[in-house]
Design a protein around this motif. Structure first.
Motif, mmCIF file in Angstrom:
data_model
loop_
_atom_site.group_PDB
_atom_site.id
_atom_site.type_symbol
_atom_site.label_atom_id
_atom_site.label_comp_id
_atom_site.label_asym_id
_atom_site.label_seq_id
_atom_site.Cartn_x
_atom_site.Cartn_y
_atom_site.Cartn_z
ATOM 1 N N ILE A 14 0.831 -1.208 0.000
ATOM 2 C CA ILE A 14 0.000 0.000 0.000
ATOM 3 C C ILE A 14 0.863 1.254 0.000
ATOM 4 O O ILE A 14 0.535 2.268 -0.636
ATOM 5 C CB ILE A 14 -0.952 -0.008 1.225
ATOM 6 C CG1 ILE A 14 -2.036 -1.072 1.035
ATOM 7 C CG2 ILE A 14 -1.588 1.368 1.430
ATOM 8 C CD1 ILE A 14 -2.864 -1.339 2.275
ATOM 9 N N ASN A 15 2.000 1.173 0.685
ATOM 10 C CA ASN A 15 2.907 2.325 0.763
ATOM 11 C C ASN A 15 3.982 2.312 -0.327
ATOM 12 O O ASN A 15 4.965 3.058 -0.239
ATOM 13 C CB ASN A 15 3.554 2.376 2.143
ATOM 14 C CG ASN A 15 2.581 2.790 3.230
ATOM 15 O OD1 ASN A 15 2.206 3.947 3.334
ATOM 16 N ND2 ASN A 15 2.153 1.814 4.025
ATOM 17 N N ASN A 16 3.788 1.439 -1.330
ATOM 18 C CA ASN A 16 4.678 1.370 -2.500
ATOM 19 C C ASN A 16 6.131 1.077 -2.133
ATOM 20 O O ASN A 16 7.057 1.507 -2.804
ATOM 21 C CB ASN A 16 4.610 2.681 -3.301
ATOM 22 C CG ASN A 16 3.234 2.943 -3.852
ATOM 23 O OD1 ASN A 16 2.602 2.050 -4.416
ATOM 24 N ND2 ASN A 16 2.746 4.166 -3.661
ATOM 25 N N VAL A 17 6.308 0.303 -1.070
ATOM 26 C CA VAL A 17 7.656 -0.101 -0.663
ATOM 27 C C VAL A 17 8.102 -1.311 -1.482
ATOM 28 O O VAL A 17 9.252 -1.404 -1.908
ATOM 29 C CB VAL A 17 7.697 -0.428 0.849
ATOM 30 C CG1 VAL A 17 9.080 -0.909 1.263
ATOM 31 C CG2 VAL A 17 7.286 0.799 1.656
ATOM 32 N N ILE A 18 7.172 -2.234 -1.708
ATOM 33 C CA ILE A 18 7.413 -3.397 -2.561
ATOM 34 C C ILE A 18 6.190 -3.590 -3.447
ATOM 35 O O ILE A 18 5.116 -3.046 -3.158
ATOM 36 C CB ILE A 18 7.681 -4.690 -1.740
ATOM 37 C CG1 ILE A 18 6.499 -4.997 -0.806
ATOM 38 C CG2 ILE A 18 8.983 -4.573 -0.961
ATOM 39 C CD1 ILE A 18 6.635 -6.296 -0.039
ATOM 40 N N SER A 19 6.357 -4.375 -4.507
ATOM 41 C CA SER A 19 5.212 -4.675 -5.372
ATOM 42 C C SER A 19 4.634 -6.037 -5.009
ATOM 43 O O SER A 19 5.312 -6.869 -4.400
ATOM 44 C CB SER A 19 5.640 -4.674 -6.836
ATOM 45 O OG SER A 19 6.425 -5.818 -7.123
ATOM 46 N N HIS A 74 16.795 0.010 2.901
ATOM 47 C CA HIS A 74 16.045 1.132 3.468
ATOM 48 C C HIS A 74 15.284 1.779 2.326
ATOM 49 O O HIS A 74 15.887 2.322 1.398
ATOM 50 C CB HIS A 74 16.997 2.140 4.117
ATOM 51 C CG HIS A 74 16.299 3.313 4.737
ATOM 52 N ND1 HIS A 74 16.855 4.566 4.787
ATOM 53 C CD2 HIS A 74 15.070 3.413 5.320
ATOM 54 C CE1 HIS A 74 16.001 5.400 5.380
ATOM 55 N NE2 HIS A 74 14.915 4.717 5.720
ATOM 56 N N ILE A 75 13.952 1.696 2.388
ATOM 57 C CA ILE A 75 13.101 2.239 1.329
ATOM 58 C C ILE A 75 12.106 3.200 1.959
ATOM 59 O O ILE A 75 11.290 2.804 2.795
ATOM 60 C CB ILE A 75 12.360 1.120 0.578
ATOM 61 C CG1 ILE A 75 13.335 0.073 0.031
ATOM 62 C CG2 ILE A 75 11.519 1.692 -0.550
ATOM 63 C CD1 ILE A 75 12.663 -1.143 -0.575
ATOM 64 N N ASP A 76 12.181 4.459 1.541
ATOM 65 C CA ASP A 76 11.320 5.491 2.107
ATOM 66 C C ASP A 76 11.548 5.541 3.623
ATOM 67 O O ASP A 76 12.663 5.758 4.061
ATOM 68 C CB ASP A 76 9.859 5.206 1.741
ATOM 69 C CG ASP A 76 8.953 6.406 1.983
ATOM 70 O OD1 ASP A 76 9.478 7.522 2.190
ATOM 71 O OD2 ASP A 76 7.726 6.226 1.971
ATOM 72 N N THR A 77 10.532 5.290 4.426
ATOM 73 C CA THR A 77 10.712 5.316 5.886
ATOM 74 C C THR A 77 10.905 3.918 6.469
ATOM 75 O O THR A 77 11.095 3.774 7.679
ATOM 76 C CB THR A 77 9.490 5.960 6.570
ATOM 77 O OG1 THR A 77 8.326 5.181 6.272
ATOM 78 C CG2 THR A 77 9.292 7.388 6.093
ATOM 79 N N TYR A 78 10.866 2.882 5.613
ATOM 80 C CA TYR A 78 10.892 1.503 6.093
ATOM 81 C C TYR A 78 12.293 0.896 6.021
ATOM 82 O O TYR A 78 13.045 1.127 5.065
ATOM 83 C CB TYR A 78 9.940 0.630 5.267
ATOM 84 C CG TYR A 78 8.487 0.863 5.573
ATOM 85 C CD1 TYR A 78 7.826 0.128 6.548
ATOM 86 C CD2 TYR A 78 7.759 1.835 4.883
ATOM 87 C CE1 TYR A 78 6.481 0.337 6.826
ATOM 88 C CE2 TYR A 78 6.416 2.062 5.156
ATOM 89 C CZ TYR A 78 5.786 1.305 6.128
ATOM 90 O OH TYR A 78 4.465 1.521 6.410
#
Length: 326
Positions: A14-19, A74-78
């Protein structure tokens, strides 16, 4: 607390961290219980036992790829640990499902008493050691929060095909040291459950031999083929260099935490290779064990010098490594 895998991966998508294509949904898999145990252990550690480290929110997920690999990112805030589903499936089959090594031949004779004393088969313990070591290695990369974390730190070893990077080697060296330290306390929980008759130096050395063999075999599966020893080359230190300093840490930490036990590093590494040879029946893997064993004993002084004169000083100069934060 019980963590729900679907909730974790849904949050990441949902947060576009992974597909969605990246995700392996283990819920209908034959060994779904094994995946879930590993997920629960790792997510619990990330969420509940890592608060002293500044890497939240931290999540783990299984990547839809049938190869032995894992990575930290580390992707965005994750802060993400990605474990290929192949690592779980392949190592589970190697160490446990297809394991006959402790039921026949030389390993049966050597380890039959120890095998009867544990509340889990030795092959399953080796699977846990190999996969937990990988988790703690990736978790160390999250703790480091290095600049390279933004582009992903993978466990696949590209060897001398990639130019030497002092930073890469220092990061991997540090992550191995942290994982080696943590894995002693994993195996210590098994040790505490053993009957009193087994809590002696002979059996303690056998336990550490199993631990080292688990890690050594796992390191070989992060490689595509045998490689001659190299020093200043590649993304990771050579597997034989890694197994040398991992052994040193495990023995030292175990010596401090196993009461009234004396460990023998030479005996442990020799038994490690013996166990590994019995597990690696595939011609290429078996050949790798033999050649790596020869490489270690032929080049031990040079390996020791490289660790003491290059890896340690270079890593000492990087303040954000785990070993430099303690």
């Amino acid at each position: 607390m019980i963590y729900v895998y679907k909730e974790v991966v849904d949050e990441l998508t949902i947060n576009n961290v992974i597909s969605e294509d990246d995700i392996f949904d283990y819920r209908s898999d034959e060994i779904s219980e094994i995946y879930d145990r590993y997920f629960q252990y790792c997510q619990t550690c990330l969420t509940e036992y890592s608060n002293e480290h500044d890497f939240q929110p931290a999540k783990i997920f299984f990547y839809n790829d049938y190869s032995v690999n894992a990575a930290a990112n580390h992707i965005d805030t994750y802060y993400i640990i990605r474990v290929n589903m192949g690592m779980i499936d392949i190592l589970y089959n190697l160490f446990y499902v297809k394991n006959e090594q402790f039921d026949q031949g030389i390993l049966k004779d050597l380890y039959k008493n120890l095998a009867s004393s544990f509340d889990a088969p030795l092959g399953y313990i080796m699977f846990q050691v190999a996969t937990y070591f990988t988790f703690y290695h990736e978790r160390a990369h999250l703790i480091q929060r290095s600049p390279l974390l933004e582009s992903s730190l993978d466990e696949i070893n590209f060897g001398i095909e990639v130019d030497y990077s002092s930073l890469n080697h220092s990061l991997e060296f540090d992550a191995d040291l942290e994982a080696a330290h943590c894995i002693v306390f994993v195996i210590l929980e098994y040790w505490k459950k053993l009957p009193v008759d087994f809590k002696n130096s002979e059996y303690a050395n056998e336990v550490l031999s199993l631990v080292m063999a688990s890690i050594f075999i796992k390191l070989m599966y992060f490689e595509s083929k045998y490689s001659d020893i190299y020093y200043k080359g590649g993304t990771h230190p050579h597997p034989i260099i890694r197994i040398t300093y991992i052994l040193d840490v495990i023995v030292r930490v175990a010596q401090d935490n196993f009461e009234n036990i004396k460990f023998d590093s030479l005996k442990i590494i020799n038994s490690c290779f013996e166990i590994s040879s019995n597990y690696c029946e595939n011609a290429q893997r078996l050949d790798m064990v033999k050649l790596y064993r020869e490489a270690l004993f032929e080049n031990y002084k040079e390996i020791e010098n490289f660790i003491n004169e290059v890896l340690i000083p270079e890593s000492d100069a990087i303040p954000y490594l785990v070993k430099n934060r303690k």
